[in-house]
Design a protein around this motif. Structure first.
Motif, PDB file in Angstrom:
ATOM      1  N   VAL A   8     -58.238 -16.396   3.000  1.00 17.93           N
ATOM      2  CA  VAL A   8     -59.641 -16.795   3.079  1.00 17.93           C
ATOM      3  C   VAL A   8     -60.115 -16.804   4.527  1.00 17.93           C
ATOM      4  O   VAL A   8     -59.332 -16.970   5.455  1.00 17.93           O
ATOM      5  N   ARG A   9     -61.410 -16.630   4.690  1.00 22.38           N
ATOM      6  CA  ARG A   9     -62.033 -16.594   6.000  1.00 22.38           C
ATOM      7  C   ARG A   9     -62.669 -17.955   6.287  1.00 22.38           C
ATOM      8  O   ARG A   9     -63.881 -18.113   6.236  1.00 22.38           O
ATOM      9  N   CYS A  10     -61.826 -18.956   6.534  1.00 20.65           N
ATOM     10  CA  CYS A  10     -62.290 -20.292   6.911  1.00 20.65           C
ATOM     11  C   CYS A  10     -61.087 -21.100   7.395  1.00 20.65           C
ATOM     12  O   CYS A  10     -59.950 -20.693   7.198  1.00 20.65           O
ATOM     13  N   ALA A  11     -61.365 -22.229   7.998  1.00 15.24           N
ATOM     14  CA  ALA A  11     -60.305 -23.115   8.481  1.00 15.24           C
ATOM     15  C   ALA A  11     -59.589 -23.748   7.291  1.00 15.24           C
ATOM     16  O   ALA A  11     -60.165 -23.867   6.207  1.00 15.24           O
ATOM     17  N   PRO A  12     -58.340 -24.168   7.463  1.00 13.65           N
ATOM     18  CA  PRO A  12     -57.598 -24.792   6.358  1.00 13.65           C
ATOM     19  C   PRO A  12     -58.321 -25.993   5.739  1.00 13.65           C
ATOM     20  O   PRO A  12     -58.309 -26.167   4.524  1.00 13.65           O
ATOM     21  N   GLU A  13     -58.976 -26.804   6.562  1.00  9.83           N
ATOM     22  CA  GLU A  13     -59.681 -27.975   6.038  1.00  9.83           C
ATOM     23  C   GLU A  13     -60.794 -27.568   5.076  1.00  9.83           C
ATOM     24  O   GLU A  13     -60.980 -28.198   4.035  1.00  9.83           O
ATOM     25  N   ARG A  14     -61.525 -26.528   5.404  1.00  8.88           N
ATOM     26  CA  ARG A  14     -62.601 -26.039   4.528  1.00  8.88           C
ATOM     27  C   ARG A  14     -62.005 -25.447   3.251  1.00  8.88           C
ATOM     28  O   ARG A  14     -62.529 -25.649   2.161  1.00  8.88           O
ATOM     29  N   ALA A  15     -60.904 -24.726   3.372  1.00 10.00           N
ATOM     30  CA  ALA A  15     -60.248 -24.152   2.195  1.00 10.00           C
ATOM     31  C   ALA A  15     -59.799 -25.260   1.250  1.00 10.00           C
ATOM     32  O   ALA A  15     -59.960 -25.157   0.029  1.00 10.00           O
ATOM     33  N   VAL A  16     -59.242 -26.343   1.805  1.00 11.70           N
ATOM     34  CA  VAL A  16     -58.810 -27.471   0.976  1.00 11.70           C
ATOM     35  C   VAL A  16     -60.010 -28.090   0.269  1.00 11.70           C
ATOM     36  O   VAL A  16     -59.939 -28.419  -0.918  1.00 11.70           O
ATOM     37  N   GLU A  17     -61.134 -28.238   0.965  1.00 10.78           N
ATOM     38  CA  GLU A  17     -62.344 -28.792   0.340  1.00 10.78           C
ATOM     39  C   GLU A  17     -62.788 -27.938  -0.844  1.00 10.78           C
ATOM     40  O   GLU A  17     -63.133 -28.469  -1.896  1.00 10.78           O
ATOM     41  N   LEU A  18     -62.789 -26.622  -0.666  1.00 13.27           N
ATOM     42  CA  LEU A  18     -63.221 -25.716  -1.735  1.00 13.27           C
ATOM     43  C   LEU A  18     -62.286 -25.781  -2.941  1.00 13.27           C
ATOM     44  O   LEU A  18     -62.734 -25.853  -4.083  1.00 13.27           O
ATOM     45  N   VAL A  19     -60.983 -25.764  -2.685  1.00 12.86           N
ATOM     46  CA  VAL A  19     -59.991 -25.826  -3.761  1.00 12.86           C
ATOM     47  C   VAL A  19     -60.053 -27.172  -4.467  1.00 12.86           C
ATOM     48  O   VAL A  19     -60.039 -27.250  -5.704  1.00 12.86           O
ATOM     49  N   ASP A  20     -60.159 -28.244  -3.700  1.00 15.12           N
ATOM     50  CA  ASP A  20     -60.248 -29.597  -4.260  1.00 15.12           C
ATOM     51  C   ASP A  20     -61.450 -29.711  -5.194  1.00 15.12           C
ATOM     52  O   ASP A  20     -61.332 -30.217  -6.316  1.00 15.12           O
ATOM     53  N   ALA A  21     -62.606 -29.243  -4.747  1.00 14.84           N
ATOM     54  CA  ALA A  21     -63.825 -29.329  -5.569  1.00 14.84           C
ATOM     55  C   ALA A  21     -63.675 -28.530  -6.867  1.00 14.84           C
ATOM     56  O   ALA A  21     -64.069 -28.999  -7.947  1.00 14.84           O
ATOM     57  N   ALA A  22     -63.105 -27.327  -6.771  1.00  8.19           N
ATOM     58  CA  ALA A  22     -62.935 -26.495  -7.970  1.00  8.19           C
ATOM     59  C   ALA A  22     -61.951 -27.124  -8.950  1.00  8.19           C
ATOM     60  O   ALA A  22     -62.178 -27.118 -10.164  1.00  8.19           O
ATOM     61  N   LEU A  23     -60.849 -27.676  -8.448  1.00  8.21           N
ATOM     62  CA  LEU A  23     -59.863 -28.300  -9.335  1.00  8.21           C
ATOM     63  C   LEU A  23     -60.417 -29.551  -9.997  1.00  8.21           C
ATOM     64  O   LEU A  23     -60.226 -29.765 -11.197  1.00  8.21           O
ATOM     65  N   ARG A  24     -61.114 -30.378  -9.243  1.00  2.10           N
ATOM     66  CA  ARG A  24     -61.698 -31.593  -9.822  1.00  2.10           C
ATOM     67  C   ARG A  24     -62.733 -31.247 -10.890  1.00  2.10           C
ATOM     68  O   ARG A  24     -62.806 -31.914 -11.922  1.00  2.10           O
ATOM     69  N   ALA A  25     -63.506 -30.201 -10.661  1.00  2.00           N
ATOM     70  CA  ALA A  25     -64.493 -29.771 -11.659  1.00  2.00           C
ATOM     71  C   ALA A  25     -63.806 -29.297 -12.939  1.00  2.00           C
ATOM     72  O   ALA A  25     -64.387 -29.382 -14.025  1.00  2.00           O
ATOM     73  N   ALA A  26     -62.564 -28.816 -12.825  1.00  2.00           N
ATOM     74  CA  ALA A  26     -61.820 -28.328 -13.988  1.00  2.00           C
ATOM     75  C   ALA A  26     -60.959 -29.420 -14.627  1.00  2.00           C
ATOM     76  O   ALA A  26     -60.150 -29.143 -15.503  1.00  2.00           O
ATOM     77  N   GLY A  27     -61.111 -30.669 -14.170  1.00  2.00           N
ATOM     78  CA  GLY A  27     -60.387 -31.767 -14.793  1.00  2.00           C
ATOM     79  C   GLY A  27     -59.069 -32.144 -14.143  1.00  2.00           C
ATOM     80  O   GLY A  27     -58.320 -32.945 -14.690  1.00  2.00           O
TER      81      GLY A  27
END
Length: 155
Positions: A8-27
């Motif tokens: 991905v083209r972003c810092a690790p902290e931003r990548a974690v935010e994106l993954v965290d949000a997607a996983l939480r939205a999926a339960g």
């Protein structure tokens, strides 16, 4: 053991935010570890290498999986580990920004084991776990694409 990885083209902290949000939205929910082990552990910090961020997520209930096995359905207990670290590929053809520096790049790795679903639910539990994990990794890839940061994926 299943795995999926994305550049991905972003810092690790931003990548974690994106993954965290997607996983939480999926339960999925983040696992709180006892014993003081930090969930965002720094690996290889200092001069030994880049800092990585690790998180463990789960869904379902272990008790339900033990009691019902492969018939636990959406309540089947699953765990996924997410590891994000800065990319070692600094010269991968990224266009420099106005400041002259190449944009941050990270590697996102998801891993999970099918041992627990297989042990608790037999073939039915293993197949259900595989379908859930495939669906989850597809939704993570889409979330990274929608955010405009996905460079490449490997599954």
């Amino acid at each position: 053991m299943g795995t999926a990885a994305w550049s991905v083209r972003c810092a690790p902290e931003r990548a974690v935010e994106l993954v965290d949000a997607a996983l939480r939205a999926a339960g999925w929910r983040e696992v709180e570890r006892d014993g003081g082990e930090p969930l965002g552990d720094a690996r290889g910090g200092g001069s030994r290498g880049p800092v990585g961020i690790s998180r463990v997520f789960e869904r379902g209930r272990l008790g339900r999986s033990v009691l019902m096995g492969g018939l636990a359905g959406g309540g089947q207990h699953l765990e996924m580990r997410i590891d994000v670290r800065p990319s070692d590929d600094g010269a991968s053809g990224a266009a420099p920004t106005a400041a002259g520096a190449a944009p941050a790049r990270s590697e996102v790795h998801c891993s999970w084991s099918d041992a627990s679903p297989r042990a608790l639910g037999g073939i039915l539990g293993e197949r259900r776990a595989r379908r859930t994990m495939d669906s989850t990794t597809r939704s993570l890839r889409v979330a990274l694409e929608d955010a405009g940061v996905l460079i490449a994926s490997a599954h």
